[in-house]
Design a protein around this motif. Sequence first.
Motif, short mmCIF file in Angstrom:
data_model
loop_
_atom_site.label_atom_id
_atom_site.label_comp_id
_atom_site.label_asym_id
_atom_site.label_seq_id
_atom_site.Cartn_x
_atom_site.Cartn_y
_atom_site.Cartn_z
N SER A 273 0.81 -1.22 0.00
CA SER A 273 0.00 0.00 0.00
C SER A 273 0.85 1.27 0.00
CB SER A 273 -0.94 0.00 1.21
OG SER A 273 -0.20 -0.06 2.42
N GLU A 274 2.02 1.22 0.64
CA GLU A 274 2.85 2.42 0.69
C GLU A 274 3.28 2.86 -0.70
OE1 GLU A 274 3.25 0.37 4.65
OE2 GLU A 274 3.28 -0.24 2.53
N ALA A 275 3.52 1.90 -1.60
CA ALA A 275 3.91 2.25 -2.97
C ALA A 275 2.73 2.88 -3.71
CB ALA A 275 4.40 1.01 -3.71
N LEU A 276 1.55 2.35 -3.49
CA LEU A 276 0.36 2.92 -4.14
C LEU A 276 0.07 4.33 -3.61
CD1 LEU A 276 -2.01 -0.20 -4.08
CD2 LEU A 276 -0.34 0.47 -5.82
N ILE A 277 0.19 4.47 -2.31
CA ILE A 277 -0.06 5.79 -1.71
C ILE A 277 0.96 6.80 -2.20
CG2 ILE A 277 -0.04 7.07 0.47
CD1 ILE A 277 -1.18 4.52 1.79
N SER A 278 2.22 6.37 -2.31
CA SER A 278 3.26 7.27 -2.82
C SER A 278 2.95 7.71 -4.24
CB SER A 278 4.63 6.57 -2.76
OG SER A 278 5.65 7.43 -3.21
N SER A 279 2.48 6.77 -5.06
CA SER A 279 2.11 7.12 -6.44
C SER A 279 1.00 8.16 -6.45
CB SER A 279 1.66 5.87 -7.20
OG SER A 279 2.72 4.98 -7.40
N MET A 280 0.00 7.96 -5.60
CA MET A 280 -1.13 8.89 -5.57
C MET A 280 -0.76 10.23 -4.95
SD MET A 280 -4.45 6.50 -4.68
CE MET A 280 -3.70 5.38 -3.50
N LYS A 281 -0.08 10.18 -3.84
CA LYS A 281 0.20 11.39 -3.07
C LYS A 281 1.33 12.22 -3.67
CE LYS A 281 1.65 12.87 1.55
NZ LYS A 281 1.97 12.42 2.93
N GLU A 282 2.49 11.59 -3.87
CA GLU A 282 3.66 12.34 -4.31
C GLU A 282 3.59 12.75 -5.77
OE1 GLU A 282 5.73 13.34 -2.11
OE2 GLU A 282 4.87 12.13 -0.50
N HIS A 283 3.09 11.85 -6.62
CA HIS A 283 3.12 12.13 -8.05
C HIS A 283 1.85 12.84 -8.54
CE1 HIS A 283 6.83 9.89 -8.68
NE2 HIS A 283 6.33 8.91 -7.95
N GLN A 284 0.69 12.43 -8.02
CA GLN A 284 -0.57 12.95 -8.56
C GLN A 284 -1.29 13.90 -7.62
OE1 GLN A 284 0.61 11.26 -11.60
NE2 GLN A 284 -1.44 12.13 -11.80
N LYS A 285 -0.85 14.01 -6.38
CA LYS A 285 -1.50 14.88 -5.39
C LYS A 285 -2.94 14.44 -5.13
CE LYS A 285 2.37 16.91 -5.99
NZ LYS A 285 3.51 16.44 -5.17
N TYR A 286 -3.14 13.13 -5.07
CA TYR A 286 -4.46 12.57 -4.77
C TYR A 286 -4.53 12.21 -3.28
CZ TYR A 286 -4.92 11.73 -9.84
OH TYR A 286 -4.99 11.87 -11.21
N PHE A 287 -5.74 12.29 -2.74
CA PHE A 287 -5.99 11.81 -1.38
C PHE A 287 -6.46 10.36 -1.46
CE2 PHE A 287 -6.87 16.39 -1.32
CZ PHE A 287 -6.03 16.81 -0.29
N HIS A 288 -5.78 9.46 -0.73
CA HIS A 288 -6.20 8.07 -0.76
C HIS A 288 -7.29 7.83 0.28
CE1 HIS A 288 -3.08 8.10 2.38
NE2 HIS A 288 -3.68 7.03 2.90
N MET A 289 -7.98 6.70 0.15
CA MET A 289 -9.09 6.37 1.03
C MET A 289 -8.84 5.01 1.69
SD MET A 289 -12.19 7.69 -1.47
CE MET A 289 -13.48 7.41 -0.26
N VAL A 290 -9.27 4.89 2.94
CA VAL A 290 -9.11 3.64 3.67
C VAL A 290 -10.46 3.18 4.19
CG1 VAL A 290 -6.72 4.14 4.33
CG2 VAL A 290 -8.59 4.84 5.84
N ASP A 291 -10.55 1.86 4.44
CA ASP A 291 -11.80 1.30 4.96
C ASP A 291 -11.80 1.43 6.49
OD1 ASP A 291 -10.22 -0.71 6.05
OD2 ASP A 291 -10.67 -2.15 4.46
N PRO A 292 -12.88 1.02 7.15
CA PRO A 292 -12.95 1.17 8.61
C PRO A 292 -11.82 0.48 9.37
CG PRO A 292 -15.14 0.75 7.73
CD PRO A 292 -14.18 0.58 6.58
N GLU A 293 -11.19 -0.53 8.76
CA GLU A 293 -10.06 -1.20 9.42
C GLU A 293 -8.73 -0.52 9.11
OE1 GLU A 293 -12.53 -3.12 7.77
OE2 GLU A 293 -13.39 -3.25 9.79
N GLY A 294 -8.76 0.55 8.32
CA GLY A 294 -7.54 1.27 7.99
C GLY A 294 -6.82 0.74 6.77
N ALA A 295 -7.40 -0.23 6.06
CA ALA A 295 -6.77 -0.78 4.86
C ALA A 295 -7.05 0.12 3.66
CB ALA A 295 -7.29 -2.19 4.60
N LEU A 296 -6.06 0.22 2.79
CA LEU A 296 -6.21 1.03 1.59
C LEU A 296 -7.31 0.47 0.69
CD1 LEU A 296 -4.98 3.39 -0.12
CD2 LEU A 296 -3.54 1.65 -1.21
#
Length: 690
Positions: A273-296
């Motif tokens: 998940s950290e790689a996916l979040i990095s792609s969204m956050k660092e490169h695209q400036k997207y906010f990621h979403m997690v489920d109630p258990e905190g999973a991406l």
Amino acid sequence: MSTQDFLFELGCEELPTSALKKAGTDLVTAIRSRLDKSGLNFSRIEGIAAPRRLGVLVRDLELQQPDQRIVLRGPSKAVGFDEQGQPSRALLGFCNKNGIQPGDLSEIETPKGVWLEYQGTQPGAAAAAVMPALCCEAIDALPLPKRMRWGSTRQEFTRPVLWLVMMLGEDVLPATLFDRQSGNQSRGHRVHSPGTITIETAGAYFDTLRAQRVIAAFDERRDRVKALAESQSLAGQFTVVTDDSLVDEVCALVEWPVPLMGQFDPSFLDVPSEALISSMKEHQKYFHMVDPEGALTHRFVTMANLESKDPALVIQGNETVLRARLSDAKFFWDTDLKTPLASRAAQMDKIVFHEALGTLGDKCRRAGSIAAGIAPMFHVKPEQAEQASLLAKCDLLSEMVLEFADLQGLMGTYYARREGIASDIAEALHEVYKPAGANDDTPATATGQVIALADKLDTLVGLFAVGQPPTGSKDPFALRRAALGILRIVADHGQAVDLGQWIDRAYQAQGSLATNSEAPAQVRQFFRDRLKVMLTGAGYKAEVFEAVMAAHPSLDPVTISARVRVLSASLGSDDLVQVAAGSKRIANLLDKAAADQGTPIDPALFAEPAEIDLNRATEQAGTAVKGALNDGDFGAALSALAALRGPIDAYFDCVMVNADDNAVKANRLAALGQLQGLFAQVADLSQVSA
């Protein structure tokens, strides 16, 4: 006094996102400080900081500076008038310079004689005359990055300046800045309001811009970005992660935020998940979403800068771009899994760590040796610590880390898990770099603590060993941060350690590479300095630290820190404070007499009862101090010293140390030397101020 709102807006091409927030804050601070200095009062300043504009709106600005009383000291009366009582050339020159007449001056009596002085009142300047120069000065003082020139102008700013607004109430204040003439014409949103717009009054600025789809205030726009992103939670089914740094960055990109929710193929969730979040956050400036258990989850939120007529098309475009990014991440992940982590170790011998300290492979082997030596202190098997150190940097050669540098260490843990490497080792691999800064956590696992300590010790001691310590202004290898990291890990571990032994082991691990034989001693002093910084930063006095260190030669951060805390608290006792004052007096007497503190005491030479009492009290306190220190009870040792207040006070009230009889004098100095030696076992109280 009459007031009006004042507006200053500098319009530009899009400003650097990383600098916008700070530039807006710095400009408000610069304007406020200059207004305070000018004497112009106001109710508040509202900052303007948006992608294409920077400025301030000053509410209720006074229209006139207060009058200022002027006192001008002229020449003395003797110099100001000649023998006939006529104004001299010196007096006439002074008057002409200041636009006054000799008759306007009064005579002032001073200790040095009679002087001529002008006292008057200077009318305050109008705000309309003060503000243009004040704003230009504030803009010039901004610490902006990478200033540039454009067109034929010789002036520099971080981006080309397109327009300038400067108004006081309804009136435009004439000003020129960056070759732009001031006016009341601003610009709205690039798409929704591409033309110029007229600002009718300064106070109407924010509402006028808002009507043209521009939220000019950074804080207002930031709150809106955060709220709009979080509103996409699908009625609370998910959580949109809006960390502050990303919210600030998105806020610096948009003038009129509009949230859009997209999604990606759930199969990508097989990638860490950290790689996916990095792609969204660092490169695209997207906010990621997690489920109630905190999973991406496979959903994300992007913030558009306009209200699109076809939002679905905009979302589709963002999803297409993200799909390409995530496909790369998945390819790197799948490729890396084909190569065992340990097999990358040989490649590290081809990467230079430091020209004087060998390759990255050399460093890992040294760190492994250091880790094996300190592992027992943490109840970790030496071979386990050594293996973890050898694997800790292997992921630097992975495709994933080459693409996502911020995932170094973490990817090693993922690869180790997939390969079935022992969990204690696998979980430690991402902790080797911790703590990465003052706000970062220390390693959570014992193995992680060991390999992080070993890695930092090798770097720090190694650079001292080859004669490259940090200087007062330069620390290119962040050795101060490494030392503080080591001290934090040891403090969190909570057990007494001899850091000096670790330093010696790290120095020995350098082998023939070491060229500076003084390195171990220098590193010890370096750690003492860093520990002092830590403790004084926590509110403890430097003199208390020095008092403890004088009695604790071994470099044991946990024990030293604990003793500093206890001594600081104990100084709240008047008895110990007075004993500290007595210790200082004793130290001065011994220094002046150059007394040998090893001279044996002859009780037969005691001539005063106070001498006998102090000697008896010293022996009793010595027994108590020895027992307390053996039990690790530093507070009890200090209490034993505090109990000496009465005998010490009585001694100095009744006994003349520098007696005429040399034998008596030497005996008294020996007794005081014995007492000072007792102090030295606990803390050098002579360094503590009363």
